[in-house]
Design a protein around this motif. Structure first.
Motif, short mmCIF file in Angstrom:
data_model
loop_
_atom_site.label_atom_id
_atom_site.label_comp_id
_atom_site.label_asym_id
_atom_site.label_seq_id
_atom_site.Cartn_x
_atom_site.Cartn_y
_atom_site.Cartn_z
N LEU A 84 49.00 37.14 32.11
CA LEU A 84 47.84 37.99 32.32
C LEU A 84 46.73 37.11 32.89
O LEU A 84 46.19 36.24 32.19
CB LEU A 84 47.38 38.62 31.00
CG LEU A 84 46.13 39.50 31.07
CD1 LEU A 84 46.35 40.71 31.96
CD2 LEU A 84 45.70 39.94 29.66
N ASP A 85 46.42 37.30 34.15
CA ASP A 85 45.41 36.48 34.82
C ASP A 85 44.15 37.31 34.97
O ASP A 85 43.97 38.05 35.95
CB ASP A 85 45.92 36.00 36.18
CG ASP A 85 44.94 35.04 36.86
OD1 ASP A 85 44.04 34.53 36.16
OD2 ASP A 85 45.08 34.82 38.07
N SER A 86 43.27 37.22 33.99
CA SER A 86 42.02 37.99 33.99
C SER A 86 40.97 37.15 33.28
O SER A 86 41.29 36.21 32.54
CB SER A 86 42.21 39.33 33.28
OG SER A 86 42.42 39.13 31.90
N PRO A 87 39.70 37.46 33.48
CA PRO A 87 38.64 36.71 32.79
C PRO A 87 38.82 36.70 31.27
O PRO A 87 38.64 35.67 30.62
CB PRO A 87 37.36 37.42 33.21
CG PRO A 87 37.69 38.00 34.56
CD PRO A 87 39.14 38.42 34.46
N SER A 88 39.17 37.85 30.69
CA SER A 88 39.32 37.91 29.23
C SER A 88 40.46 37.02 28.77
O SER A 88 40.37 36.36 27.72
CB SER A 88 39.54 39.35 28.77
OG SER A 88 40.71 39.90 29.36
N ARG A 90 41.68 34.31 30.36
CA ARG A 90 41.33 32.91 30.56
C ARG A 90 40.34 32.41 29.51
O ARG A 90 40.37 31.24 29.13
CB ARG A 90 40.78 32.71 31.97
CG ARG A 90 41.82 32.91 33.07
CD ARG A 90 41.29 32.44 34.42
NE ARG A 90 40.20 33.29 34.90
CZ ARG A 90 40.37 34.37 35.65
NH1 ARG A 90 41.59 34.74 36.01
NH2 ARG A 90 39.33 35.09 36.07
N ASN A 100 48.81 31.87 28.64
CA ASN A 100 48.26 33.13 29.16
C ASN A 100 49.33 34.21 29.29
O ASN A 100 49.22 35.12 30.13
CB ASN A 100 47.57 32.91 30.52
CG ASN A 100 46.12 32.47 30.34
OD1 ASN A 100 45.67 32.17 29.24
ND2 ASN A 100 45.38 32.44 31.44
N ARG A 251 48.16 45.84 32.12
CA ARG A 251 47.06 44.88 32.20
C ARG A 251 45.75 45.49 31.71
O ARG A 251 44.94 44.83 31.06
CB ARG A 251 46.93 44.35 33.63
CG ARG A 251 48.07 43.42 34.04
CD ARG A 251 47.79 42.73 35.36
NE ARG A 251 47.85 43.65 36.50
CZ ARG A 251 48.94 43.92 37.18
NH1 ARG A 251 50.12 43.34 36.83
NH2 ARG A 251 48.91 44.75 38.20
N VAL A 252 45.54 46.76 32.02
CA VAL A 252 44.34 47.45 31.53
C VAL A 252 44.34 47.47 30.00
O VAL A 252 43.32 47.20 29.35
CB VAL A 252 44.26 48.88 32.11
CG1 VAL A 252 43.13 49.66 31.45
CG2 VAL A 252 44.07 48.84 33.62
N ASP A 255 43.85 43.89 28.54
CA ASP A 255 42.46 43.45 28.70
C ASP A 255 41.55 44.12 27.68
O ASP A 255 40.60 43.50 27.18
CB ASP A 255 41.97 43.75 30.12
CG ASP A 255 42.15 42.56 31.06
OD1 ASP A 255 42.18 41.42 30.58
OD2 ASP A 255 42.27 42.80 32.28
N SER A 259 39.08 42.43 24.93
CA SER A 259 37.68 42.63 25.32
C SER A 259 36.77 42.63 24.11
O SER A 259 37.19 42.80 22.96
CB SER A 259 37.53 43.96 26.06
OG SER A 259 37.71 45.05 25.16
#
Length: 330
Positions: A84-88, A90, A100, A251-252, A255, A259
């Motif tokens: 999962l490559d997302s700001p949350s 990382r 990740n 992914r949604v 995340d 979040s």
């Protein structure tokens, strides 16, 4: 947006989870409210069934969630997860993720539970040593009235027993004492709690704190005790399946779990305990650390978990477990 276009743009995410729907319901509701464009299909199963689905279900689930941490790590190590490559992702704490690909998003203490009327007969246990003393000094009164996980019938049960053996030099003495009282082995915390409520059991050992705390809200006859000598903590681990039919929707969903909104829901509306240190609420990792301090032992998310699914190690462990339980069990 016209109804036809809305239907065409709607996504679906299928989640296979060893996580009681009643306990996690506020989080699922919050996700649906935040993402009405995603249809959430949620399957609540045992740890063993979730692991089977992850390995062989056709089609595969989009997201896999389980408390059986070694099994989750093993499936990721086998290549069944996608990153999962997302700001949350990382920014997620390093101690609560691996590559990740898999993420621990809850922080749940392992507890002892007992009936409110137990103190009329004996002092309730506050530590593992107290429980051992209680079992050995009141074995006749407690015969058939003690319950814990079956390590052969539950992935989380096996994980917790292995972790106990790691941290406590007197673990096998405790197992023998439980065996001497005719301990009843269950496959899930819910059955232990039902037995405690109906009076079948008086004491339950190594229950999932999230389920026990949720149950105790509506069952005042149950008292939940976080052990004061040391308390194991397990994390629900979640990953997106490599063969997820709906990777975008997966992914949604992931995340959202990671979040601030998702973690606030965990901390404020469920007893699953948030991982994020800045989240405020009655159920947070930081608040638990403040209560228990250095005696809190989280099960780490790293490659060491893989040792617990080694077939030889499991065979040796179960052989000793069965010996201790069966020799003294009437």
């Amino acid at each position: 947006m016209p109804a036809i276009l809305m239907a065409q743009s709607r996504m679906t995410v299928t989640v296979s989870a060893a996580l009681d729907r009643q306990v996690v319901a506020p989080l699922l509701e919050a996700f649906r409210n935040a993402h009405p464009e995603v249809e959430l299909v949620y399957h609540d199963d045992s740890t063993l069934e979730v692991d089977r689905r992850a390995r062989s279900a056709q089609p595969a689930p989009d997201v896999v969630i389980s408390s059986a941490m070694p099994w989750q790590m093993a499936r990721v190590n086998e290549g069944l997860a996608q990153p999962l490559d997302s700001p949350s992702a990382r920014q997620w704490p390093d101690w609560a993720k691996w590559r990740n690909e898999v993420f621990g998003f809850t922080f749940e203490p392992i507890v002892t539970a007992y009936r409110l009327d137990l103190p009329r007969h004996m002092k309730p246990p506050e530590t593992h040593a107290d429980l051992h003393t209680l079992l050995t000094t009141h074995s006749d009164l407690l015969r058939g009235r003690v319950t814990t996980y079956s390590p052969s019938g539950s992935g989380i049960g096996y994980t917790l027993a292995q972790q106990d053996a790691r941290y406590s030099p007197r673990f096998w003495d405790l197992v023998a004492a439980m065996g001497a009282t005719g301990v009843k082995l269950e496959k899930n915390t819910r059955d232990m709690l039902r037995g405690l409520s109906d009076g079948t059991y008086w004491v339950g050992y190594n229950l999932l704190g999230s389920y026990a705390m949720h149950w105790a809200r509506s069952h005042p006859e149950i008292i939940v005790q976080i052990p004061q000598d040391y308390a194991l903590v397990m994390m629900r681990m979640a990953f997106i399946h490599r063969d997820a039919p709906h990777p975008a929707a997966a992914r949604v969903f992931m995340d959202f779990l990671l979040s601030e909104a998702g973690q606030k829901t965990l901390a404020g509306r469920t007893p699953l305990f948030s991982v994020l240190p800045d989240v405020i609420g009655p159920y947070t990792a930081q608040r638990l650390r403040d209560q228990v301090g250095e005696r809190l032992y989280p099960i780490p998310i790293n490659a060491s978990l893989l040792a617990f699914v080694d077939p030889l190690r499991r065979e040796l462990f179960m052989r000793r477990w069965n010996r201790e339980i069966q020799i003294l069990n009437p």
